[in-house]
Motif scaffolding. Sequence first.
Motif, PDB file in Angstrom:
ATOM      1  N   VAL A   1       0.863  -1.181   0.000  1.00 22.66           N
ATOM      2  CA  VAL A   1       0.000   0.000   0.000  1.00 22.66           C
ATOM      3  C   VAL A   1       0.899   1.230   0.000  1.00 22.66           C
ATOM      4  O   VAL A   1       1.812   1.323   0.822  1.00 22.66           O
ATOM      5  N   PRO A   2       0.663   2.179  -0.900  1.00 21.75           N
ATOM      6  CA  PRO A   2       1.482   3.397  -0.886  1.00 21.75           C
ATOM      7  C   PRO A   2       1.339   4.117   0.458  1.00 21.75           C
ATOM      8  O   PRO A   2       0.232   4.295   0.963  1.00 21.75           O
ATOM      9  N   MET A   3       2.458   4.495   1.029  1.00 21.76           N
ATOM     10  CA  MET A   3       2.480   5.161   2.328  1.00 21.76           C
ATOM     11  C   MET A   3       3.324   6.419   2.215  1.00 21.76           C
ATOM     12  O   MET A   3       4.237   6.485   1.396  1.00 21.76           O
ATOM     13  N   PRO A   4       3.047   7.414   3.065  1.00 23.63           N
ATOM     14  CA  PRO A   4       3.916   8.592   3.060  1.00 23.63           C
ATOM     15  C   PRO A   4       5.313   8.201   3.540  1.00 23.63           C
ATOM     16  O   PRO A   4       5.475   7.212   4.259  1.00 23.63           O
ATOM     17  N   PRO A   5       6.320   8.952   3.123  1.00 23.42           N
ATOM     18  CA  PRO A   5       7.682   8.602   3.552  1.00 23.42           C
ATOM     19  C   PRO A   5       7.842   8.762   5.066  1.00 23.42           C
ATOM     20  O   PRO A   5       7.188   9.597   5.691  1.00 23.42           O
ATOM     21  N   LEU A   6       8.724   7.947   5.609  1.00 21.80           N
ATOM     22  CA  LEU A   6       9.064   8.064   7.023  1.00 21.80           C
ATOM     23  C   LEU A   6       9.959   9.287   7.230  1.00 21.80           C
ATOM     24  O   LEU A   6      10.654   9.707   6.295  1.00 21.80           O
TER      25      LEU A   6
ATOM     26  N   TYR B   1      14.354   7.485  10.011  1.00 21.65           N
ATOM     27  CA  TYR B   1      13.911   6.099   9.882  1.00 21.65           C
ATOM     28  C   TYR B   1      14.036   5.612   8.445  1.00 21.65           C
ATOM     29  O   TYR B   1      13.963   6.384   7.505  1.00 21.65           O
ATOM     30  N   GLU B   2      14.197   4.290   8.310  1.00 24.00           N
ATOM     31  CA  GLU B   2      14.295   3.676   6.993  1.00 24.00           C
ATOM     32  C   GLU B   2      13.778   2.249   7.075  1.00 24.00           C
ATOM     33  O   GLU B   2      14.092   1.516   8.021  1.00 24.00           O
ATOM     34  N   LEU B   3      12.972   1.841   6.100  1.00 22.13           N
ATOM     35  CA  LEU B   3      12.539   0.453   6.009  1.00 22.13           C
ATOM     36  C   LEU B   3      13.439  -0.270   5.018  1.00 22.13           C
ATOM     37  O   LEU B   3      13.710   0.243   3.932  1.00 22.13           O
ATOM     38  N   THR B   4      13.882  -1.434   5.392  1.00 20.00           N
ATOM     39  CA  THR B   4      14.707  -2.260   4.517  1.00 20.00           C
ATOM     40  C   THR B   4      13.980  -3.575   4.324  1.00 20.00           C
ATOM     41  O   THR B   4      13.589  -4.219   5.295  1.00 20.00           O
ATOM     42  N   GLU B   5      13.806  -3.959   3.084  1.00 19.63           N
ATOM     43  CA  GLU B   5      13.116  -5.206   2.779  1.00 19.63           C
ATOM     44  C   GLU B   5      14.140  -6.244   2.352  1.00 19.63           C
ATOM     45  O   GLU B   5      14.941  -5.998   1.443  1.00 19.63           O
ATOM     46  N   LEU B   6      14.122  -7.379   3.012  1.00 18.78           N
ATOM     47  CA  LEU B   6      15.046  -8.466   2.691  1.00 18.78           C
ATOM     48  C   LEU B   6      14.305  -9.549   1.926  1.00 18.78           C
ATOM     49  O   LEU B   6      13.180  -9.900   2.276  1.00 18.78           O
ATOM     50  N   GLU B   7      14.950 -10.069   0.930  1.00 18.11           N
ATOM     51  CA  GLU B   7      14.369 -11.167   0.149  1.00 18.11           C
ATOM     52  C   GLU B   7      14.780 -12.487   0.798  1.00 18.11           C
ATOM     53  O   GLU B   7      15.918 -12.620   1.261  1.00 18.11           O
ATOM     54  N   PRO B   8      13.867 -13.468   0.815  1.00 17.10           N
ATOM     55  CA  PRO B   8      14.244 -14.768   1.405  1.00 17.10           C
ATOM     56  C   PRO B   8      15.325 -15.447   0.558  1.00 17.10           C
ATOM     57  O   PRO B   8      15.368 -15.270  -0.660  1.00 17.10           O
ATOM     58  N   LEU B   9      16.184 -16.162   1.231  1.00 16.95           N
ATOM     59  CA  LEU B   9      17.198 -16.940   0.525  1.00 16.95           C
ATOM     60  C   LEU B   9      16.525 -18.131  -0.126  1.00 16.95           C
ATOM     61  O   LEU B   9      15.653 -18.773   0.444  1.00 16.95           O
ATOM     62  N   GLU B  10      16.936 -18.401  -1.346  1.00 17.79           N
ATOM     63  CA  GLU B  10      16.369 -19.569  -2.029  1.00 17.79           C
ATOM     64  C   GLU B  10      17.123 -20.806  -1.579  1.00 17.79           C
ATOM     65  O   GLU B  10      18.335 -20.788  -1.408  1.00 17.79           O
ATOM     66  N   SER B  11      16.387 -21.879  -1.415  1.00 15.92           N
ATOM     67  CA  SER B  11      17.007 -23.138  -1.027  1.00 15.92           C
ATOM     68  C   SER B  11      17.771 -23.715  -2.205  1.00 15.92           C
ATOM     69  O   SER B  11      17.299 -23.697  -3.345  1.00 15.92           O
ATOM     70  N   SER B  12      18.948 -24.212  -1.929  1.00 18.55           N
ATOM     71  CA  SER B  12      19.713 -24.864  -2.999  1.00 18.55           C
ATOM     72  C   SER B  12      19.381 -26.353  -2.992  1.00 18.55           C
ATOM     73  O   SER B  12      19.088 -26.919  -1.942  1.00 18.55           O
TER      74      SER B  12
END
Length: 87
Positions: free
Chosen positions: A65-70, A74-85
């Motif tokens: 959902v679009p949100m106003p900037p923090l 503050y900063e949001l960091t999004e991490l991607e899940p590691l793929e299983s090998s």
Amino acid sequence: MDAPLAELLAEFRVDVSELAIEDTTFTGGAYVRPDGTMLFAMRQGQPAAEREMIARAMLGRALRVPMPPLPDLYELTELEPLESSPA
């Protein structure tokens, strides 16, 4: 997203865990479970206004959902899940 925070968290099935973290730079973390429910980790003793702002920002990001900037602090960091090998 204008509803009271407790209602939003209940509606979107968000569990909140308060952690005894002394590092005041840790403001929160979110995990989206495979079933779509979420877990927010928040710092014990966190100022109410900060908790409200961070929880709403994390929920908005998770729901895309679009949100106003923090504020700049503050900063949001999004991490991607590691793929299983393959084994």
